[in-house]
Motif scaffolding. Structure first.
Motif, PDB file in Angstrom:
ATOM      1  N   ALA A 108      -1.324  10.645  -3.523  1.00 11.38           N
ATOM      2  CA  ALA A 108      -0.679  10.543  -2.212  1.00 11.38           C
ATOM      3  C   ALA A 108      -1.415   9.569  -1.289  1.00 11.38           C
ATOM      4  CB  ALA A 108      -0.580  11.921  -1.567  1.00 11.38           C
ATOM      5  N   VAL A 109      -2.737   9.642  -1.260  1.00 12.91           N
ATOM      6  CA  VAL A 109      -3.514   8.775  -0.373  1.00 12.91           C
ATOM      7  C   VAL A 109      -3.365   7.315  -0.792  1.00 12.91           C
ATOM      8  CG1 VAL A 109      -5.872   8.131   0.292  1.00 12.91           C
ATOM      9  CG2 VAL A 109      -5.164  10.534   0.369  1.00 12.91           C
ATOM     10  N   PHE A 110      -3.473   7.042  -2.084  1.00 12.89           N
ATOM     11  CA  PHE A 110      -3.341   5.654  -2.531  1.00 12.89           C
ATOM     12  C   PHE A 110      -1.916   5.141  -2.345  1.00 12.89           C
ATOM     13  CE2 PHE A 110      -7.561   5.990  -4.165  1.00 12.89           C
ATOM     14  CZ  PHE A 110      -8.024   4.687  -4.116  1.00 12.89           C
ATOM     15  N   LYS A 111      -0.942   6.003  -2.490  1.00  8.02           N
ATOM     16  CA  LYS A 111       0.432   5.587  -2.220  1.00  8.02           C
ATOM     17  C   LYS A 111       0.559   5.145  -0.767  1.00  8.02           C
ATOM     18  CE  LYS A 111       3.840   8.572  -2.541  1.00  8.02           C
ATOM     19  NZ  LYS A 111       4.952   9.427  -2.993  1.00  8.02           N
ATOM     20  N   GLY A 112      -0.031   5.889   0.152  1.00  5.74           N
ATOM     21  CA  GLY A 112      -0.020   5.511   1.562  1.00  5.74           C
ATOM     22  C   GLY A 112      -0.723   4.187   1.794  1.00  5.74           C
ATOM     23  N   ILE A 113      -1.874   3.998   1.172  1.00  9.28           N
ATOM     24  CA  ILE A 113      -2.616   2.740   1.314  1.00  9.28           C
ATOM     25  C   ILE A 113      -1.774   1.574   0.801  1.00  9.28           C
ATOM     26  CG2 ILE A 113      -4.593   1.431   0.408  1.00  9.28           C
ATOM     27  CD1 ILE A 113      -6.153   4.147   0.449  1.00  9.28           C
ATOM     28  N   PHE A 114      -1.181   1.746  -0.366  1.00 11.40           N
ATOM     29  CA  PHE A 114      -0.380   0.660  -0.949  1.00 11.40           C
ATOM     30  C   PHE A 114       0.832   0.329  -0.082  1.00 11.40           C
ATOM     31  CE2 PHE A 114      -2.180   2.070  -5.249  1.00 11.40           C
ATOM     32  CZ  PHE A 114      -3.183   1.117  -5.212  1.00 11.40           C
ATOM     33  N   TYR A 115       1.466   1.341   0.505  1.00  7.77           N
ATOM     34  CA  TYR A 115       2.601   1.058   1.395  1.00  7.77           C
ATOM     35  C   TYR A 115       2.161   0.183   2.563  1.00  7.77           C
ATOM     36  CZ  TYR A 115       6.064   4.158  -0.747  1.00  7.77           C
ATOM     37  OH  TYR A 115       6.967   4.735  -1.600  1.00  7.77           O
ATOM     38  N   GLY A 171       2.694   2.000  -8.921  1.00  5.54           N
ATOM     39  CA  GLY A 171       4.031   1.814  -9.482  1.00  5.54           C
ATOM     40  C   GLY A 171       5.118   2.328  -8.560  1.00  5.54           C
ATOM     41  N   GLU A 172       4.943   3.535  -8.059  1.00  3.22           N
ATOM     42  CA  GLU A 172       5.967   4.099  -7.172  1.00  3.22           C
ATOM     43  C   GLU A 172       6.082   3.299  -5.883  1.00  3.22           C
ATOM     44  OE1 GLU A 172       7.345   8.164  -4.924  1.00  3.22           O
ATOM     45  OE2 GLU A 172       5.936   8.339  -6.594  1.00  3.22           O
ATOM     46  N   THR A 173       4.952   2.819  -5.386  1.00  2.57           N
ATOM     47  CA  THR A 173       4.966   2.043  -4.153  1.00  2.57           C
ATOM     48  C   THR A 173       5.679   0.704  -4.337  1.00  2.57           C
ATOM     49  OG1 THR A 173       2.839   3.051  -3.607  1.00  2.57           O
ATOM     50  CG2 THR A 173       3.501   1.184  -2.296  1.00  2.57           C
ATOM     51  N   VAL A 174       5.570   0.119  -5.512  1.00  5.05           N
ATOM     52  CA  VAL A 174       6.262  -1.138  -5.793  1.00  5.05           C
ATOM     53  C   VAL A 174       7.775  -0.893  -5.888  1.00  5.05           C
ATOM     54  CG1 VAL A 174       6.567  -2.956  -7.528  1.00  5.05           C
ATOM     55  CG2 VAL A 174       4.273  -2.220  -6.900  1.00  5.05           C
ATOM     56  N   ILE A 175       8.169   0.247  -6.423  1.00  2.00           N
ATOM     57  CA  ILE A 175       9.589   0.573  -6.620  1.00  2.00           C
ATOM     58  C   ILE A 175      10.304   0.881  -5.303  1.00  2.00           C
ATOM     59  CG2 ILE A 175      11.208   2.283  -7.570  1.00  2.00           C
ATOM     60  CD1 ILE A 175       9.039   2.781  -9.774  1.00  2.00           C
ATOM     61  N   ASN A 176       9.762   1.778  -4.536  1.00  2.00           N
ATOM     62  CA  ASN A 176      10.512   2.412  -3.446  1.00  2.00           C
ATOM     63  C   ASN A 176      11.109   1.481  -2.387  1.00  2.00           C
ATOM     64  OD1 ASN A 176      10.487   4.948  -4.517  1.00  2.00           O
ATOM     65  ND2 ASN A 176       8.660   5.606  -3.421  1.00  2.00           N
ATOM     66  N   PRO A 177      10.381   0.491  -1.860  1.00  2.00           N
ATOM     67  CA  PRO A 177      11.020  -0.355  -0.837  1.00  2.00           C
ATOM     68  C   PRO A 177      12.240  -1.108  -1.374  1.00  2.00           C
ATOM     69  CG  PRO A 177       8.644  -0.585  -0.735  1.00  2.00           C
ATOM     70  CD  PRO A 177       8.950   0.195  -1.976  1.00  2.00           C
ATOM     71  N   SER A 178      12.126  -1.673  -2.572  1.00  2.00           N
ATOM     72  CA  SER A 178      13.262  -2.403  -3.150  1.00  2.00           C
ATOM     73  C   SER A 178      14.401  -1.453  -3.487  1.00  2.00           C
ATOM     74  CB  SER A 178      12.821  -3.163  -4.404  1.00  2.00           C
ATOM     75  OG  SER A 178      11.899  -4.167  -4.066  1.00  2.00           O
ATOM     76  N   TRP A 179      14.072  -0.306  -4.058  1.00  2.00           N
ATOM     77  CA  TRP A 179      15.074   0.700  -4.426  1.00  2.00           C
ATOM     78  C   TRP A 179      15.860   1.111  -3.182  1.00  2.00           C
ATOM     79  CZ3 TRP A 179      16.683   5.613  -3.400  1.00  2.00           C
ATOM     80  CH2 TRP A 179      17.406   6.285  -4.394  1.00  2.00           C
ATOM     81  N   SER A 180      15.131   1.451  -2.130  1.00  4.12           N
ATOM     82  CA  SER A 180      15.778   1.901  -0.893  1.00  4.12           C
ATOM     83  C   SER A 180      16.632   0.799  -0.273  1.00  4.12           C
ATOM     84  CB  SER A 180      14.728   2.368   0.112  1.00  4.12           C
ATOM     85  OG  SER A 180      14.036   3.487  -0.392  1.00  4.12           O
ATOM     86  N   ALA A 181      16.138  -0.439  -0.308  1.00  2.00           N
ATOM     87  CA  ALA A 181      16.890  -1.555   0.271  1.00  2.00           C
ATOM     88  C   ALA A 181      18.195  -1.781  -0.489  1.00  2.00           C
ATOM     89  CB  ALA A 181      16.044  -2.824   0.251  1.00  2.00           C
ATOM     90  N   ILE A 182      18.135  -1.743  -1.800  1.00  2.00           N
ATOM     91  CA  ILE A 182      19.346  -1.976  -2.594  1.00  2.00           C
ATOM     92  C   ILE A 182      20.353  -0.852  -2.385  1.00  2.00           C
ATOM     93  CG2 ILE A 182      20.271  -2.141  -4.942  1.00  2.00           C
ATOM     94  CD1 ILE A 182      17.688  -3.655  -5.663  1.00  2.00           C
ATOM     95  N   ILE A 183      19.884   0.374  -2.371  1.00  2.30           N
ATOM     96  CA  ILE A 183      20.786   1.506  -2.124  1.00  2.30           C
ATOM     97  C   ILE A 183      21.452   1.335  -0.756  1.00  2.30           C
ATOM     98  CG2 ILE A 183      20.883   3.989  -1.632  1.00  2.30           C
ATOM     99  CD1 ILE A 183      20.683   3.547  -4.592  1.00  2.30           C
TER     100      ILE A 183
END
Length: 192
Positions: free
Chosen positions: A48-55, A105-117
């Motif tokens: 969770a912490v690294f996901k926040g940092i990567f975002y 990996g999840e951090t790389v996915i989510n912004p693009s995924w959300s934008a396309i949706i």
């Protein structure tokens, strides 16, 4: 429902289903490699912490130069590699490092995924699509949790990790089928 939405919802369902093969028995796996319940909690915290940092770091990237579908594919591949690395984990420190890879990996996915949706949704159908998505995903996660526990008892954790990796790589392949041309073109308004 737009083709992009179908593909991305299916990719998300596969990945979450894969992750939930392990979720209910995660602490047992940590204990099996010499860890404690505290180590299991630290592993989830590291994720969770690294996901926040990567975002926050990704906020600095110029997204107009990146292909959304390629970014999603890379993210799913990173998650797949991370899940595959669990097979070789022999200590909690290995798990912590794997959690960093999976969170990236999840951090790389989510912004693009959300934008396309968001760009593919039909106005007025948002609630319906998300209701169906979360309903199907919940069924898949529940089914996977039960199957994961049974498979771990019968075949061991390596089979679970291999399945998790396969689901993520499959999600990456699905994300490459997204039509970015539809996304980048503005919607034409019909005048009556």
């Amino acid at each position: 429902m737009h083709k992009n939405i179908k593909l991305l919802l299916l990719a998300s369902i596969f990945t979450h289903m894969g992750a939930n093969l392990l979720a209910p028995i995660y602490a047992i796996f940590i204990e099996k490699i010499g860890g404690t319940l505290i180590d299991a909690g630290i592993a989830v915290g590291v994720y969770a912490v690294f996901k926040g940092i990567f975002y926050f770091l990704f906020d600095k990237i110029d997204e107009t130069k990146l292909s959304k579908r390629v970014m999603m594919c890379i993210g799913y591949a990173l998650m797949g590699v991370g899940y595959g690395l669990y097979v070789f984990a022999e200590s909690p420190i290995h798990v912590f490092l794997i959690q960093i890879i999976v969170s990236l990996g999840e951090t790389v996915i989510n912004p693009s995924w959300s934008a396309i949706i968001a760009m593919s949704l039909k106005k007025g159908k948002e609630k319906s699509i998300y209701s169906h998505f979360f309903g199907y995903r919940s069924f898949a996660e529940g089914f996977a949790a039960i199957i994961g526990a049974l498979f771990a008892m019968q075949f061991g954790f390596s089979v679970i990790f291999s399945l998790m990796a396969m689901f993520s790589f499959g999600s990456g392949a699905l994300s490459l089928m997204v039509d970015e041309k539809v996304i980048s073109e503005p919607q034409k308004v019909k005048v009556a």
